[in-house]
Design an enzyme around this catalytic site. Structure first.
Site, PDB file in Angstrom:
ATOM      1  N   GLY A 102      -1.186   0.029  10.827  1.00 23.24           N
ATOM      2  CA  GLY A 102      -0.279  -0.928  11.441  1.00 23.24           C
ATOM      3  C   GLY A 102       0.679  -1.617  10.492  1.00 23.24           C
ATOM      4  CG  ASP A 103       1.843  -4.632   7.315  1.00 23.77           C
ATOM      5  OD1 ASP A 103       2.976  -4.148   7.136  1.00 23.77           O
ATOM      6  OD2 ASP A 103       1.526  -5.765   6.908  1.00 23.77           O
ATOM      7  CG  LEU A 104       0.100   2.981   5.419  1.00 24.59           C
ATOM      8  CD1 LEU A 104      -1.234   2.450   4.909  1.00 24.59           C
ATOM      9  CD2 LEU A 104      -0.083   4.343   6.068  1.00 24.59           C
TER      10      LEU A 104
END
Length: 286
Positions: A193-195
């Site tokens: 999700g926040d890579l």
């Protein structure tokens, strides 16, 4: 405060721990970070205000789900709580190193395997969470175009509008995103999700993931984030493509997936990202 946290750590690990070395760790925009030690055992601590515990609860859930895949090294959650109007999260301390070409290749392979774990028929998650400091709604949707347009782009545009910093029609933008993604039917993949590079590291060449914004969605969103601020090394993409090649339509969708993170940065950091987001939104109508 530190004495209380030491006591909570001791209870959680079943061994005595009294911190005598507290060092602030610079970096990050959401919490204050520290490394604490008793000379033998070390832990990574995140601190926030007394309203920060929901951030840590959501992070704990995301970390546990990443760990359950058994694909990555993920820091263990030791304990969390509130003391003296301060919320805290205690994590296992993992010494991180830079990855070599093979390590990045393996990260690509393992991320593709995680994305292939198809356990949901719908997009979203059973609870809302956060991306950085920003709330991230995850109401379940059957259609990916509706989920991403409404739960991601529309929601952030509404937050910007509430700050008086949205110069576009939210309804028109949401419709444009739906049109762009219409007909695209990905499986609901488990996502970090926040890579980005700040949330990835390596320990003894083993990939380590942390700070997730977990939900089920299009795997391409994770890949698009890796290309936004500081593109991952080529071997990462080689490993991913060797395991589960991306659809050729990814290049067409990548910009709208990156728009979500640009809007989030506009909320957190202001004008430069807001101008970039406005330009990207205008391009959707062309």
């Amino acid at each position: 405060m530190w004495h209380f946290i030491s006591e909570q750590i001791s209870q959680s690990i079943g061994d005595d721990f009294i911190c005598d070395d507290i060092r602030e760790v610079k970096g990050g925009d959401t919490h204050q970070n520290y490394k604490i030690s008793d000379g033998h055992k070390r832990f990574f601590i995140k601190l926030n205000g007394d309203d920060g515990l929901p951030y840590f609860d959501a992070e704990t859930v995301g970390l546990n789900h990443l760990r359950d895949t058994q694909l990555f090294r993920v820091p263990n959650v030791i304990c969390s709580g509130i003391i003296e109007n301060t919320s805290y999260l205690v994590l296992e301390h993992i010494v991180l190193q830079h990855g070599d070409e093979q390590s990045w290749y393996q990260l690509g392979v393992q991320l593709a395997h995680m994305h292939q774990q198809h356990t949901q028929e719908m997009f979203g998650w059973q609870e809302d969470n956060f991306i950085g400091r920003t709330p991230q709604p995850n109401h379940w949707h059957k259609r990916w175009d509706v989920f991403f347009a409404e739960e991601r782009i529309g929601f952030l545009l509404q937050l910007l509008a509430e700050k008086g910093e949205c110069s576009v029609s939210i309804e028109r933008a949401v419709d444009s995103v739906k049109q762009l993604l219409y007909g695209h039917h990905p499986i609901a993949s488990m996502l970090h999700g926040d890579l980005w590079s700040g949330n990835v590291g390596f320990h003894q060449r083993t990939p380590v993931l942390f700070d997730p914004a977990f939900y089920f969605g299009d795997r391409e969103t994770d890949i698009a984030m890796t290309e936004l601020f500081s593109r991952f090394p080529p071997s990462f993409y080689d490993g991913y493509e060797a395991t589960w090649p991306l659809n050729e339509g990814y290049a067409y969708r990548k910009q709208v997936y990156q728009l979500y993170h640009i809007l989030n940065h506009a909320l957190m950091f202001g004008s430069h990202y807001r101008d970039t987001a406005t330009s990207m939104l205008m391009a959707l109508d062309q």
